[in-house]
Each structure stands twice: as C-alpha cells, then as structure tokens.
Design an enzyme around this catalytic site. Structure first.
Site, short mmCIF file in Angstrom:
data_model
loop_
_atom_site.label_atom_id
_atom_site.label_comp_id
_atom_site.label_asym_id
_atom_site.label_seq_id
_atom_site.Cartn_x
_atom_site.Cartn_y
_atom_site.Cartn_z
N ASP A 134 -25.02 -56.54 24.70
CA ASP A 134 -23.98 -55.82 23.98
C ASP A 134 -24.48 -54.38 23.79
OD1 ASP A 134 -22.27 -54.72 22.08
OD2 ASP A 134 -22.09 -56.57 20.92
N ARG B 286 -1.70 -59.21 34.50
CA ARG B 286 -2.77 -60.08 34.00
C ARG B 286 -3.91 -60.17 35.01
NH1 ARG B 286 -2.92 -65.52 34.57
NH2 ARG B 286 -0.66 -65.75 34.64
N LYS C 126 -14.85 -49.30 19.86
CA LYS C 126 -15.75 -48.45 19.08
C LYS C 126 -15.96 -47.11 19.79
CE LYS C 126 -15.86 -52.18 16.54
NZ LYS C 126 -16.88 -53.20 16.71
C1 LIG Z 1 -16.91 -54.60 16.92
C2 LIG Z 1 -18.01 -55.20 17.67
C3 LIG Z 1 -17.79 -56.28 18.54
C4 LIG Z 1 -16.43 -56.93 18.68
O1 LIG Z 1 -15.53 -56.14 19.37
P1 LIG Z 1 -13.93 -56.20 19.20
O2 LIG Z 1 -13.44 -55.09 20.04
O3 LIG Z 1 -13.63 -56.05 17.74
O4 LIG Z 1 -13.52 -57.55 19.70
C5 LIG Z 1 -18.85 -56.75 19.27
N1 LIG Z 1 -20.10 -56.23 19.15
C6 LIG Z 1 -20.36 -55.22 18.32
C7 LIG Z 1 -21.75 -54.68 18.23
C8 LIG Z 1 -19.33 -54.66 17.55
O5 LIG Z 1 -19.61 -53.67 16.70
#
Ligand SMILES: *Cc1c(COP(=O)(O)O)cnc(C)c1O
Length: 399
Positions: free
Chosen positions: A183, A58, A208
C-alpha cells in the site's frame, strides 16, 4: 516514447498522450456504459479479448486506460489498473491471487480496512492470515509457511507512521516464492517506489494524494501485466468499476501530484518539528523526524516523508479531543491527502465501530490525533497547531 527517461512532472502530464489520442488539450470524458461494434466480426473479436478494446465500461474505458498509463509510468510498473476505491483495489487483488487453503501475511499496524480484510473477510473464505510487527525485521520470514501466497505491506503505516523495510522483505519473499503487495497511499510514487525496491505489486487509495482534491473515491493497482491480468479477471466479476467521470477527475488530480507532494512534505515536517517541542504533546510520530525510531530506514527508501503525522497529547483522550476542537485550519475528518488539512482522533472515531479489544489490538493509543497537512501556507498551519496545543496545555494546567 522516451517518457520513462523523463521526470515525474512530465510523466504526470504526458504519459497518457498515446492512449485514445485526441486533439483536445484536456481529455474528453467517455461517459458511456458500453461501446458499439462496426459489425458481427468486430463484436466477436472484442468480446473475446475486451482488454484494450472498447466493449463495456465494467471491462474498461478510455478514461481508465489514461489513468492507468500515467500511474504505471509513475510507479515504474509495467502496467496499472483502476478500481472504484482503494479497498476495491485491495480486495480484488487478494481475491485474484489467493484461494481457500492459502495463507496471507499482513502488518499489525495497517489501515483499518486492510486489518479487517485480514481479521474477518479472508478467514471466512478459508484463507488463513497472520499479522506481524513490521518494525521487527525477521517477523515476516518467521511467519512464512509452505501455504503462504501473499504478503500485504504498508509503509508508512496508517495511522502510526511505522516504516516497513520494503527492500529486505521483498528479497526474502522472492526467495520463498511469495508475492508482495504494498500500500503506497501515504508515500505516493513521488516519495517512494516500492517496485524499484523489489516489491511485486503496489496499490493506492487514489482517493487520497493521487487525486488530491477530496472529491473522488478511487483505487489503483500497479505491477507486472501478467499478474494484473489475473486480478483484472476478478475485477470484471466483482464489478467495483470506477465511473468514467471520476477517472477523468483522478487524471486531472494526478497532473499536479508532483507539484503538490513537496508542499505536503514540507508542511508535514514543519508541523512535526513544531509539535515535538510542545509540552502538551508527549510524542510525535513522523518518519521525517530524526527522533523517529526508524528514521534511517525511512530515509533509505523514501525521498520525502509526506503530509501525515500523528501526535499523542500528554493529557490523554480528552486532551486529544480538545486539541482537534481548537484547530481552525483543520477539518475534523477521517480522510487525508487533499489540499485541505484534516485531523482525526482515531479512538473517538472507532468507539462506535470497533470493540474495545479491536481498538487495543490496533496498537493505536487513545490520546493519538492524526494530522494530515494540506497545501496551505506552512506558517498558518504551524501557528494553528501551536495555538491549539497552548490552549490544551492551559486548560490542563488550570484543572
Ligand atoms: C484511505 C486508505 C485506504 C482505503 O482507501 P479507500 O479509497 O477509502 O477505499 C487504504 N489504505 C490507506 C493507507 C488509506 O489511507
């Protein structure tokens, strides 16, 4: 050493070379919850400063450290850390950086989970939030108050592919003493490096493109080591820890990111161009199209435009649904960034999850379909979407 002078493909393959070095060509999996110490003295030392030492998974694990080394180098960041999902990266960062009484600014067009953190989670903790129209250059500065600590950015945005001027907002935030967290999921460091544009911290849904094979949920954060240490203190407490095997799969996925991304880019571009000519489609949202209202801004901060596009069907909600139903090479799925093409109708997906008001507030039209181009042959994908659009046009015409 000297890797920072190398290209992304070399970095993706070699940047973790000195992190738990081993003579195994593929990195071993440290599938363990804990590590033992040689003696009481070593145990005491490690427990006081578990960072970078083997202590308890962790707190950290060699497979985490290897991913972090590669991500930091790719993002031109001083350091990086991994979490159990993208959302774990976001919530851990926010909890590490803001406190009750603080103010956070976010975008109107943003990933649904990020919007929910801004609308629901943070206000419950006494943190006020404002969402602004990120296509309006002055909107962020106007929203800054003396209590503003953090600005959450996302470019291109999910699912509307709106572009945020990362350079100018980063510069403004810096003069106001506000941190910026971007992001970078849709662009990846292959197409955009927010830190080079002045952004403080970057996060990803590594679920992703970074992993790229739709078989792992993971998140990453990258930025200055001092700020990440502050976030890491919270990560240890929230415990959203990535499993060692998932970290190993993520590293394996990242190895080929620099090869996969140009294919996602060219497939996304080809689909956007083909669909923007079709009478069944009223609008295509893709930053690589010269018709995108922010194409010039996108081109000034991105090297490629990614595999995600959104199309509005002229026939409305039903046509959007019918269009997805006709696709042969796209699975109907909420994810993106894997080698396989996926399609989703956000308004249909949200019907059971969100109120009509929240759907309206998201700004996502009811006739919008998000397409995530995989790495299949461009011809096959273009033929597929054009056949689906033809079928929708024919059905609408015969009503
Ligand atoms: C999928 C996604 C997230 C969330 O990510 P997880 O791995 O599902 O928690 C955040 N930002 C964007 C742009 C995404 O496409």
């Amino acid at each position: 050493e000297g890797l920072s002078m190398s290209g992304s493909s070399t970095i993706a393959i070699h940047a973790d070379r000195d992190v738990y070095p081993s003579r195994a060509v593929a990195r071993p999996i440290y599938q363990t919850a804990a590590f033992w110490a040689e003696d009481a003295e070593q145990f005491a030392q490690v427990a006081v400063d578990p960072r970078g030492h083997d202590f308890y998974t962790r707190y950290g694990n060699p497979n985490h450290a290897q991913v972090a080394a590669v991500v930091a180098e790719l993002e031109h960041a001083e350091a990086a850390m991994v979490t159990a999902s993208g959302m774990a990266a976001l919530t851990t960062a926010v909890l590490g950086l803001v406190s009750a009484g603080d103010h956070v600014i976010g975008q109107q067009s943003t990933y649904g989970g990020t919007a929910s953190v801004l609308l629901n989670l943070l206000p419950r903790l006494g943190i006020t939030t404002t969402q602004v129209d990120q296509t309006e250059p002055g909107a962020f500065e106007r929203a800054v108050t003396p209590r503003t600590r953090l600005i959450l950015l996302e470019s291109p945005s999910n699912p509307l592919l709106q572009i945020t001027d990362l350079r100018s907002i980063a510069a403004m935030a810096r003069t106001r003493g506000v941190l910026t967290l971007a992001d970078n999921t849709f662009a990846t460091p292959l197409n955009q490096r927010p830190i080079d544009l002045g952004i403080d911290l970057v996060w990803h849904s590594a679920t992703k493109y970074l992993n790229g094979h739709s078989d792992v949920s993971a998140g990453v954060l990258a930025g200055p080591a001092e700020i990440l240490n502050q976030i890491w203190d919270v990560a240890v407490l929230t415990g959203a820890v990535l499993g060692p095997f998932d970290a190993w799969l993520l590293l394996r996925g990242i190895r080929t990111l620099p090869m996969r991304m140009p294919r996602h880019d060219s497939n996304g571009q080809a689909l956007a161009e083909a669909l923007s000519e079709h009478p069944a489609v009223s609008r295509v949202h893709y930053p690589g199209l010269p018709s995108h209202p922010q194409h010039a801004l996108a081109a000034s901060q991105m090297r490629g435009f990614g595999g995600v596009l959104a199309v509005e069907l002229a026939g409305g909600y039903e046509a959007a649904d019918a269009f997805i139903g006709r696709l042969a090479h796209f699975h109907r799925s909420a994810s993106l960034g894997g080698v396989e093409s996926l399609a989703v109708h956000p308004a249909a997906m949200w019907r059971g999850m969100l109120s009509e008001q929240d759907i309206a507030a998201s700004g996502v039209p009811l006739n919008l379909v998000r397409l995530a181009a995989g790495t299949e042959d461009t011809e096959d994908l273009v033929t597929d979407v054009l056949a689906a659009a033809d079928a929708v046009a024919a059905a609408t015409g015969s009503d």
